[in-house]
Write a protein that holds these residues in place. Structure first.
Motif, short mmCIF file in Angstrom:
data_model
loop_
_atom_site.label_atom_id
_atom_site.label_comp_id
_atom_site.label_asym_id
_atom_site.label_seq_id
_atom_site.Cartn_x
_atom_site.Cartn_y
_atom_site.Cartn_z
N ALA A 87 28.75 38.45 52.84
CA ALA A 87 28.54 39.31 53.94
C ALA A 87 29.72 40.25 53.97
N GLY A 131 24.32 42.48 55.68
CA GLY A 131 25.74 41.67 55.86
C GLY A 131 25.98 40.92 57.06
N TYR A 165 28.55 43.21 51.68
CA TYR A 165 27.53 44.13 52.30
C TYR A 165 28.23 45.09 53.18
N TYR A 166 29.07 44.36 54.01
CA TYR A 166 29.99 45.22 55.10
C TYR A 166 30.39 46.29 54.45
#
Length: 391
Positions: free
Chosen positions: A357, A344, A360-361
């Protein structure tokens, strides 16, 4: 008296040793011939001894001493099949001859035929249950066959009857260490080093105990003491280099690890630790080179770590796309939660579109890992605002 009938092969073997020898002088006392043979044996002239012993045997084919000495000479010459043949002939005459049984056990041990050697030592222990040597050899055979419980018991018996046997002490301390009985290992090790403070095997057990306890100074002191005696064990030079790495003595660490590379004894672990050392020295190119070599040699479960290390280096170099590729590779080998964060973070740094991003975070925050949770949570809120305003 039971007649001894030797196989044809044995007779042929005896004939071969008498070829070229003058016809024996029957007037020479048998004891004189035998003493001459013993003199040859003491001078390591086994072929000459065999010629004399063969004459002794021809004159007294039921003499167990002669047969055992013939077997011994064959064993010393590396002719193990002949040696075993003669020792077995001894057992036909005397089924409890300890010399023959012990020698056969050792010969089969040397061939790593532990299933065959084990029964000989079991018989010897039954004949003399207080003999520490028999218990020791029995212990080795049990251990080689994977029967650790019986092996430990046999070593303990050997220790009971000879508590100053350094070999037994070393084996017990090693077994206790491998079975995670650390206090027993330390107790046994202390006794051994009190008797023989420079024993290399004991020192290496001590080094492994220091390693287990993360006592890096102890590892360095102990391995250095062993190596000062001329030993160049690859494994222990490796843990020496790693101990220096933990203490940030980076030049010393690189020196010892590089020694393994120079001797072509390097493994994936050698290059992994060299990569870590060079990373700490801010030599990123050399660090990446060794992590790549670790991957090239890699056969263990640590390959994901090597890719993650490469990802970290690429990120420091601001090569975010390359870092993403490395972290994706690391995650494919071992889907650790922290790799989600790094993916991320690098997607966040490299791409204008923050949706990947953000994903993924979010996956990272939903995991149990806490290491980067605050940063990831704050960044999720920020990215949601950015995406909202972009719309």
């Amino acid at each position: 008296m039971k007649h001894l009938i030797l196989p044809l092969l044995l007779c042929i073997s005896l004939t071969a040793f008498t070829q070229g020898v003058a016809v024996q002088n029957t007037q020479v006392p048998l004891e004189t011939l035998y003493q001459k043979a013993l003199t040859k044996i003491s001078a390591y002239q086994f072929e000459d001894a065999l010629k004399l012993l063969s004459q002794c045997y021809i004159r007294d084919q039921y003499n167990i001493t002669f047969i055992n000495q013939i077997a011994y000479c064959h064993a010393q010459q590396g002719r193990y099949p002949d040696a075993k043949l003669y020792y077995k002939e001894t057992l036909k005459v005397d089924s409890v001859n300890v010399t023959a049984m012990s020698s056969l056990g050792r010969l089969y041990e040397q061939e790593r035929n532990y299933k065959t050697s084990l029964p000989y030592y079991q018989q010897l222990v039954q004949l003399d249950s207080t003999n520490s040597y028999y218990h020791k050899r029995l212990a080795y055979n049990y251990s080689k066959l994977g029967d650790m419980f019986s092996g430990i018991n046999a070593f303990l018996k050997a220790y009971e009857f000879n508590p100053r046997d350094i070999e037994v002490i070393e084996q017990l301390s090693d077994v206790y260490l491998r079975t995670q009985n650390y206090e027993f290992a330390k107790e046994m090790l202390q006794k051994g080093l009190y008797t023989d403070p420079n024993n290399i095997k004991l020192l290496y057990v001590k080094a492994r105990l220091h390693k287990h306890d993360s006592e890096h100074e102890g590892v360095i002191e102990t391995v250095t003491q062993a190596m000062s005696q001329g030993d160049t064990s690859n494994y222990y030079q490796m843990i020496l280099g790693v101990a220096y790495l933990y203490l940030d003595s980076l030049n010393q660490s690189v020196f010892h690890l590089q020694e393994l590379v120079n001797r072509e004894k390097d493994t994936e672990h050698t290059h992994h630790y060299l990569g870590v050392a060079y990373h700490k020295m801010d030599s990123l190119e050399r660090s990446a080179e060794h992590f790549e070599l670790a991957i090239e040699k890699g056969i263990s479960s640590k390959i994901d770590m090597y890719y993650a290390d490469l990802g970290s280096i690429a990120e420091e170099q601001k090569k975010y796309k390359k870092a993403i590729a490395y972290y994706e590779k690391a995650y494919s080998y071992d889907p650790k939660d922290e790799y989600l964060f790094h993916l991320g973070h690098n997607y966040d740094l490299y791409y204008k579109d923050k949706k990947i991003a953000l994903r993924y975070y979010q996956q990272y925050v939903d995991s149990v890992d806490q290491k980067y949770r605050k940063y990831a949570t704050d960044r999720i809120e920020r990215l949601k605002e950015l995406i909202h305003f972009q719309r």
